[in-house]
Design a protein around this motif. Structure first.
Motif, PDB file in Angstrom:
ATOM      1  N   LYS A  77      47.276  38.452  46.852  1.00  0.00           N
ATOM      2  CA  LYS A  77      45.740  38.521  47.170  1.00  0.00           C
ATOM      3  C   LYS A  77      45.523  39.679  46.574  1.00  0.00           C
ATOM      4  O   LYS A  77      45.724  40.556  46.873  1.00  0.00           O
ATOM      5  N   PHE A  78      43.844  39.714  45.391  1.00  0.00           N
ATOM      6  CA  PHE A  78      44.347  40.949  44.873  1.00  0.00           C
ATOM      7  C   PHE A  78      42.202  41.346  45.352  1.00  0.00           C
ATOM      8  O   PHE A  78      41.555  40.296  44.851  1.00  0.00           O
ATOM      9  N   ASN A  79      42.336  42.492  45.520  1.00  0.00           N
ATOM     10  CA  ASN A  79      40.794  42.618  45.517  1.00  0.00           C
ATOM     11  C   ASN A  79      40.285  43.433  44.530  1.00  0.00           C
ATOM     12  O   ASN A  79      40.960  44.643  43.617  1.00  0.00           O
ATOM     13  N   ILE A  80      38.661  42.401  43.805  1.00  0.00           N
ATOM     14  CA  ILE A  80      38.712  42.846  42.326  1.00  0.00           C
ATOM     15  C   ILE A  80      36.865  43.755  42.513  1.00  0.00           C
ATOM     16  O   ILE A  80      36.319  43.688  43.021  1.00  0.00           O
ATOM     17  N   PHE A 171      27.680  36.363  46.213  1.00  0.00           N
ATOM     18  CA  PHE A 171      28.754  36.072  45.960  1.00  0.00           C
ATOM     19  C   PHE A 171      28.886  34.709  45.394  1.00  0.00           C
ATOM     20  O   PHE A 171      28.807  33.291  46.552  1.00  0.00           O
ATOM     21  N   SER A 172      28.884  33.975  44.305  1.00  0.00           N
ATOM     22  CA  SER A 172      29.661  33.628  43.311  1.00  0.00           C
ATOM     23  C   SER A 172      30.457  33.347  43.520  1.00  0.00           C
ATOM     24  O   SER A 172      31.517  33.961  43.214  1.00  0.00           O
ATOM     25  N   SER A 173      30.300  32.104  42.443  1.00  0.00           N
ATOM     26  CA  SER A 173      31.529  31.616  42.335  1.00  0.00           C
ATOM     27  C   SER A 173      32.453  31.922  40.990  1.00  0.00           C
ATOM     28  O   SER A 173      31.239  32.406  40.240  1.00  0.00           O
ATOM     29  N   GLY A 174      34.074  30.978  40.923  1.00  0.00           N
ATOM     30  CA  GLY A 174      33.927  31.517  39.288  1.00  0.00           C
ATOM     31  C   GLY A 174      35.871  31.746  39.141  1.00  0.00           C
ATOM     32  O   GLY A 174      36.605  31.322  39.208  1.00  0.00           O
ATOM     33  N   ASP A 175      36.113  32.544  38.365  1.00  0.00           N
ATOM     34  CA  ASP A 175      37.196  32.287  38.017  1.00  0.00           C
ATOM     35  C   ASP A 175      37.799  33.581  36.477  1.00  0.00           C
ATOM     36  O   ASP A 175      36.810  34.352  36.407  1.00  0.00           O
ATOM     37  N   VAL A 176      38.690  33.685  37.339  1.00  0.00           N
ATOM     38  CA  VAL A 176      38.658  35.490  36.197  1.00  0.00           C
ATOM     39  C   VAL A 176      40.667  35.645  36.171  1.00  0.00           C
ATOM     40  O   VAL A 176      40.985  34.655  36.381  1.00  0.00           O
ATOM     41  N   VAL A 177      40.552  35.698  34.954  1.00  0.00           N
ATOM     42  CA  VAL A 177      42.142  36.144  34.111  1.00  0.00           C
ATOM     43  C   VAL A 177      41.503  37.608  33.411  1.00  0.00           C
ATOM     44  O   VAL A 177      41.625  38.384  33.366  1.00  0.00           O
ATOM     45  N   PHE A 178      44.243  37.671  34.015  1.00  0.00           N
ATOM     46  CA  PHE A 178      44.603  39.097  33.530  1.00  0.00           C
ATOM     47  C   PHE A 178      44.802  38.969  32.345  1.00  0.00           C
ATOM     48  O   PHE A 178      45.871  37.514  32.051  1.00  0.00           O
ATOM     49  N   CYS A 179      45.318  40.061  31.480  1.00  0.00           N
ATOM     50  CA  CYS A 179      46.180  40.277  30.306  1.00  0.00           C
ATOM     51  C   CYS A 179      45.749  40.908  29.878  1.00  0.00           C
ATOM     52  O   CYS A 179      45.423  42.071  30.109  1.00  0.00           O
ATOM     53  N   ARG A 204      36.159  37.523  33.496  1.00  0.00           N
ATOM     54  CA  ARG A 204      35.396  36.834  33.757  1.00  0.00           C
ATOM     55  C   ARG A 204      34.459  36.177  33.994  1.00  0.00           C
ATOM     56  O   ARG A 204      33.570  36.366  33.084  1.00  0.00           O
ATOM     57  N   LEU A 208      27.002  29.912  40.084  1.00  0.00           N
ATOM     58  CA  LEU A 208      26.453  29.618  41.318  1.00  0.00           C
ATOM     59  C   LEU A 208      26.297  28.084  41.343  1.00  0.00           C
ATOM     60  O   LEU A 208      25.020  27.579  40.666  1.00  0.00           O
TER      61      LEU A 208
ATOM     62  N   VAL B  73      33.972  42.741  47.698  1.00  0.00           N
ATOM     63  CA  VAL B  73      34.638  42.703  47.335  1.00  0.00           C
ATOM     64  C   VAL B  73      35.518  41.455  46.468  1.00  0.00           C
ATOM     65  O   VAL B  73      35.318  40.629  47.486  1.00  0.00           O
ATOM     66  N   ARG B  74      34.894  41.206  45.818  1.00  0.00           N
ATOM     67  CA  ARG B  74      35.593  39.853  44.886  1.00  0.00           C
ATOM     68  C   ARG B  74      37.175  39.816  45.444  1.00  0.00           C
ATOM     69  O   ARG B  74      37.834  40.939  44.831  1.00  0.00           O
ATOM     70  N   ALA B  76      40.572  37.838  44.808  1.00  0.00           N
ATOM     71  CA  ALA B  76      41.540  37.125  43.742  1.00  0.00           C
ATOM     72  C   ALA B  76      42.440  36.011  44.510  1.00  0.00           C
ATOM     73  O   ALA B  76      42.912  38.185  44.709  1.00  0.00           O
ATOM     74  N   LYS B  77      42.800  35.514  44.446  1.00  0.00           N
ATOM     75  CA  LYS B  77      44.325  34.869  45.131  1.00  0.00           C
ATOM     76  C   LYS B  77      45.574  34.744  43.679  1.00  0.00           C
ATOM     77  O   LYS B  77      44.219  33.408  43.180  1.00  0.00           O
ATOM     78  N   PHE B 200      51.771  41.984  28.515  1.00  0.00           N
ATOM     79  CA  PHE B 200      51.566  41.694  30.182  1.00  0.00           C
ATOM     80  C   PHE B 200      52.886  41.953  31.059  1.00  0.00           C
ATOM     81  O   PHE B 200      53.786  41.151  31.336  1.00  0.00           O
ATOM     82  N   TYR B 224      49.582  36.290  26.494  1.00  0.00           N
ATOM     83  CA  TYR B 224      50.153  35.661  28.020  1.00  0.00           C
ATOM     84  C   TYR B 224      48.807  36.427  28.710  1.00  0.00           C
ATOM     85  O   TYR B 224      47.771  37.238  29.303  1.00  0.00           O
ATOM     86  N   LEU B 226      46.847  35.166  33.206  1.00  0.00           N
ATOM     87  CA  LEU B 226      46.930  34.645  34.555  1.00  0.00           C
ATOM     88  C   LEU B 226      46.019  34.975  34.697  1.00  0.00           C
ATOM     89  O   LEU B 226      44.758  35.291  34.601  1.00  0.00           O
ATOM     90  N   SER B 228      43.396  32.470  37.352  1.00  0.00           N
ATOM     91  CA  SER B 228      43.052  33.010  39.148  1.00  0.00           C
ATOM     92  C   SER B 228      41.644  32.415  39.457  1.00  0.00           C
ATOM     93  O   SER B 228      40.921  31.973  38.650  1.00  0.00           O
ATOM     94  N   GLN B 229      40.836  31.955  40.162  1.00  0.00           N
ATOM     95  CA  GLN B 229      39.733  31.548  40.792  1.00  0.00           C
ATOM     96  C   GLN B 229      39.712  32.792  41.783  1.00  0.00           C
ATOM     97  O   GLN B 229      39.953  32.898  42.591  1.00  0.00           O
ATOM     98  N   LEU B 230      38.050  31.850  41.668  1.00  0.00           N
ATOM     99  CA  LEU B 230      37.153  33.504  43.118  1.00  0.00           C
ATOM    100  C   LEU B 230      36.168  32.801  43.671  1.00  0.00           C
ATOM    101  O   LEU B 230      35.513  32.160  43.678  1.00  0.00           O
TER     102      LEU B 230
END
Lengths: 230, 230
Positions: A77-80, A171-179, A204, A208, B73-74, B76-77, B200, B224, B226, B228-230
């Motif tokens: 679980k990450f805090n962004i 508190f909108s929703s959405g998606d995140v990608v790390f790369c 990101r 909403l 704070v967003r 992400a899991k 990455f 690559y 990674l 996730s949803q938030l």
DNA sequence: TAGTGGTCTAGACCACTCA
DNA sequence: GAGTGGTCTAGACCACTAT
């Protein structure tokens, strides 16, 4: 009596799994049985097991019972946080600079992400986030002005678009990608890094109630690390 | 009055927050009051609010009441699956190759991470994970053989060290770090990438009951991502 | 010290799904 | 069809902390 707390019981059950009392994929006793064993209400066992299920330790099915997850998938679980808070957490002074601000029709990739009709104008914002006046992160963003028209009047020199959005559309929703990417010329310049440097990116898109709000890429300066517990 | 499920109520409360009925940082009604309003037991409200608190939407304090989180704070899991599963999820055939296997005293950085006495030997393993015989990820790992002596006899050509550990020492805890690095010569070679490519990296150290088990870095092939949803 | 959330209980009914 | 988890209730007591 205090050994009846669901936290305690949860840890006790986790221990029994970790010590191998129940093998991976194996069925563990039902709630009623465990309640009896620990001398507590079934509800309490239920909470403990739901917690473990939530952490991916066990899998539960009605009528199928509860079994130890046979392919443990590690969850992190990450805090962004908002960039300003990251900077201030480092003990540095935060400042930001809007380096581009235009309203125009976005490229098709962005247009699709935001679910816009072709030709619809959006607000494009580039921002450099500074820590002690040194570049910390570079942000490129498109905002759906139809969803958030008020942003056109927001004082984005005083408050970053990110923070303004967080406060306005919480508190909108959405998606995140790390790369990871090699810094292009623009990113390298904004970050004061060399071209080709490995840069950590958070990509990101948030929405909403089914409407897309904004999409952004955040390029962190070299050496940035994202930490978490698992 | 309608639906009394904690899911429904949770969503209803979230809606009221998102529509701005309660501003950021504002106190929302107590459990008893909400229970009355929704015509359900206080326990049900409690569950709904605990869920929201767990997601970082509200902050709860005894006697202080429940208030909307003023600096959202967003969170992400992420699921960090076993590499083999990632590869197979892509529809590719998984294979791995152990490219280095030695027992020796690790460098001090690793020695500290694993909490070892100076000079203690550990098992060093380098592994290339292949998807359809093309490099997918490169793993460098040190295993604390004192904690897991059985790994010396494990058939690591058939099962990757990661999977063997997951099955043998399940649900250990630890920490994760994500970052981006430029591929060095060794990594570039292992991944079949050019030197300097942005890669990455997942850096992970795991422990069980206070004893460190293993530390590893996993370098993913270029491109690559990674998700996730938030 | 008083008020709020945290949690346990005992009992009940429901919903899903496996056999 | 039957067994298991999912959930709601009503009531009770506890633990923390703001005032």
């Amino acid at each position: 009596m205090s050994s009846h707390s669901h936290h305690t019981i949860r840890q006790a059950i986790l221990d029994r799994i970790q010590t191998g009392e129940w093998a991976l994929g194996e069925l563990i006793p039902g709630e009623a049985m465990l309640a009896d064993e620990y001398g507590c209400a079934r509800t309490t066992i239920n909470r403990a097991l739901q917690g473990l299920a939530n952490d991916g330790v066990v899998i539960r099915k009605r009528k199928g019972g509860t079994r130890v997850c046979d392919m443990p998938v590690r969850q992190a679980k990450f805090n962004i946080p908002v960039v300003r808070e990251q900077v201030e957490a480092l003990g540095s002074v935060y400042r930001h600079q809007v380096t581009r601000r235009v309203e125009k029709a976005p490229p098709t990739a962005v247009q699709k992400r935001l679910g816009l009709a072709p030709g619809t104008k959006s607000l494009q914002l580039d921002t450099v986030h500074l820590a002690d006046d040194r570049p910390f992160a570079f942000e490129t963003r498109w905002v759906n002005t139809r969803a958030v028209p008020a942003i056109l009047d927001a004082p984005l020199d005083e408050i970053s678009a990110n923070e303004w959005l967080v406060q306005t559309v919480p508190f909108s929703s959405g998606d995140v990608v790390f790369c990871a990417v090699n810094a292009g010329k623009d990113v390298a310049e904004a970050l004061g890094a060399r071209e080709g440097a490995a840069v950590f990116v958070i990509d990101r898109t948030t929405s909403l109630a089914g409407e897309f709000i904004t999409t952004m890429q955040l390029y962190y300066r070299e050496g940035y690390q994202l930490h978490s517990q698992l």
